[in-house]
Write a protein that holds these residues in place. Structure first.
Motif, mmCIF file in Angstrom:
data_model
loop_
_atom_site.group_PDB
_atom_site.id
_atom_site.type_symbol
_atom_site.label_atom_id
_atom_site.label_comp_id
_atom_site.label_asym_id
_atom_site.label_seq_id
_atom_site.Cartn_x
_atom_site.Cartn_y
_atom_site.Cartn_z
ATOM 1 N N MET A 267 -3.604 -3.325 3.074
ATOM 2 C CA MET A 267 -3.046 -2.548 1.966
ATOM 3 C C MET A 267 -3.548 -1.106 2.030
ATOM 4 O O MET A 267 -2.780 -0.159 1.853
ATOM 5 C CB MET A 267 -3.408 -3.188 0.640
ATOM 6 C CG MET A 267 -2.658 -2.582 -0.519
ATOM 7 S SD MET A 267 -2.770 -3.666 -1.940
ATOM 8 C CE MET A 267 -2.818 -2.448 -3.218
ATOM 9 N N ASN A 268 -4.845 -0.945 2.320
ATOM 10 C CA ASN A 268 -5.407 0.403 2.419
ATOM 11 C C ASN A 268 -4.823 1.180 3.598
ATOM 12 O O ASN A 268 -4.690 2.402 3.530
ATOM 13 C CB ASN A 268 -6.929 0.358 2.499
ATOM 14 C CG ASN A 268 -7.567 0.021 1.160
ATOM 15 O OD1 ASN A 268 -6.946 0.150 0.108
ATOM 16 N ND2 ASN A 268 -8.803 -0.436 1.196
ATOM 17 N N ARG B 167 -0.906 8.531 2.105
ATOM 18 C CA ARG B 167 -1.775 9.675 1.796
ATOM 19 C C ARG B 167 -1.741 10.720 2.904
ATOM 20 O O ARG B 167 -1.889 11.907 2.624
ATOM 21 C CB ARG B 167 -3.205 9.204 1.520
ATOM 22 C CG ARG B 167 -3.304 8.485 0.187
ATOM 23 C CD ARG B 167 -4.706 8.065 -0.134
ATOM 24 N NE ARG B 167 -4.782 7.577 -1.504
ATOM 25 C CZ ARG B 167 -5.915 7.385 -2.161
ATOM 26 N NH1 ARG B 167 -7.074 7.631 -1.568
ATOM 27 N NH2 ARG B 167 -5.890 6.946 -3.395
ATOM 28 N N ILE C 90 -1.701 2.508 2.210
ATOM 29 C CA ILE C 90 -2.058 3.608 1.300
ATOM 30 C C ILE C 90 -2.399 4.858 2.106
ATOM 31 O O ILE C 90 -1.937 5.964 1.800
ATOM 32 C CB ILE C 90 -3.237 3.197 0.389
ATOM 33 C CG1 ILE C 90 -2.765 2.166 -0.645
ATOM 34 C CG2 ILE C 90 -3.861 4.419 -0.293
ATOM 35 C CD1 ILE C 90 -3.891 1.513 -1.437
ATOM 36 N N ASN C 91 -3.193 4.695 3.176
ATOM 37 C CA ASN C 91 -3.586 5.851 3.987
ATOM 38 C C ASN C 91 -2.409 6.469 4.723
ATOM 39 O O ASN C 91 -2.359 7.689 4.911
ATOM 40 C CB ASN C 91 -4.699 5.478 4.956
ATOM 41 C CG ASN C 91 -6.041 5.375 4.262
ATOM 42 O OD1 ASN C 91 -6.188 5.764 3.109
ATOM 43 N ND2 ASN C 91 -7.021 4.843 4.955
ATOM 44 N N GLY D 281 0.811 -1.212 0.000
ATOM 45 C CA GLY D 281 0.000 0.000 0.000
ATOM 46 C C GLY D 281 0.844 1.262 0.000
ATOM 47 O O GLY D 281 0.578 2.205 -0.740
ATOM 48 N N ILE D 282 1.883 1.274 0.834
ATOM 49 C CA ILE D 282 2.768 2.445 0.881
ATOM 50 C C ILE D 282 3.466 2.621 -0.462
ATOM 51 O O ILE D 282 3.531 3.730 -1.004
ATOM 52 C CB ILE D 282 3.799 2.312 2.022
ATOM 53 C CG1 ILE D 282 3.103 2.282 3.389
ATOM 54 C CG2 ILE D 282 4.807 3.467 1.971
ATOM 55 C CD1 ILE D 282 4.025 1.928 4.547
ATOM 56 N N GLU E 105 2.471 1.658 -3.391
ATOM 57 C CA GLU E 105 1.520 2.076 -4.417
ATOM 58 C C GLU E 105 1.423 3.597 -4.494
ATOM 59 O O GLU E 105 1.246 4.166 -5.573
ATOM 60 C CB GLU E 105 0.142 1.463 -4.137
ATOM 61 C CG GLU E 105 -0.879 1.751 -5.208
ATOM 62 C CD GLU E 105 -2.172 1.016 -4.963
ATOM 63 O OE1 GLU E 105 -3.216 1.704 -4.829
ATOM 64 O OE2 GLU E 105 -2.162 -0.224 -4.902
ATOM 65 N N GLU E 106 1.562 4.253 -3.345
ATOM 66 C CA GLU E 106 1.497 5.712 -3.289
ATOM 67 C C GLU E 106 2.880 6.362 -3.457
ATOM 68 O O GLU E 106 3.011 7.575 -3.377
ATOM 69 C CB GLU E 106 0.861 6.164 -1.973
ATOM 70 C CG GLU E 106 -0.603 5.786 -1.839
ATOM 71 C CD GLU E 106 -1.516 6.595 -2.738
ATOM 72 O OE1 GLU E 106 -1.235 7.785 -2.992
ATOM 73 O OE2 GLU E 106 -2.524 6.028 -3.206
ATOM 74 N N LYS F 124 -8.460 6.446 1.844
ATOM 75 C CA LYS F 124 -9.351 5.384 1.390
ATOM 76 C C LYS F 124 -10.177 4.943 2.595
ATOM 77 O O LYS F 124 -9.709 4.981 3.727
ATOM 78 C CB LYS F 124 -8.548 4.180 0.872
ATOM 79 C CG LYS F 124 -7.944 4.390 -0.489
ATOM 80 C CD LYS F 124 -7.348 3.070 -0.950
ATOM 81 C CE LYS F 124 -7.278 2.960 -2.421
ATOM 82 N NZ LYS F 124 -8.394 2.454 -3.140
#
Length: 117
Positions: free
Chosen positions: A93-94, A101, A97-98, A26-27, A29-30, A109
């Motif tokens: 994963m989110n 973000r 991502i967060n 997730g990290i 991906e961003e 997300k």
């Protein structure tokens, strides 16, 4: 000549495997840098908070056998930003991502609540 530490999200854990991989995916991906460091606390919320304190970005993650926790250094130690279940790969994963973000200042997300500790 002094070394300047690269800004990273700190992930505090002593374990490898699927939980860590999903968070890191997730990290990644961003496209935000991260570092995995050994955890030094028994309490997972405290580990996440300590990871956030040691992160230039102020963002830290820790997890145990039940929960993964995202913390921000601007929050009280006992009030993490997100808690998710380690049994849900999408939420893990989110969570990564967060974390990224949060660093980038863009909307989060949605996460499934991982339960209370």
């Amino acid at each position: 000549m002094s070394m300047v530490a690269k800004p990273v999200i700190v992930v505090a854990t002593d374990s490898k495997g699927q939980v860590l991989n999903q968070i890191l995916f997730g990290i990644e991906e961003e496209q935000v840098a991260f570092k995995v460091e050994p955890t030094v606390r028994e309490n997972t919320i405290a580990s996440a908070y300590q990871a956030a304190i040691s992160s230039h970005f102020g963002v830290g993650i820790a997890f145990d056998e039940k929960h993964a926790i995202l913390h921000f250094k601007g929050f009280p130690e006992n009030e993490p930003l997100f808690i998710v279940s380690v049994d849900d790969n999408e939420s893990l994963m989110n969570l990564g991502i967060n974390a990224a973000r949060l660093v980038k200042g863009i909307p989060f997300k949605n996460l499934k609540k991982g339960g209370d500790l």
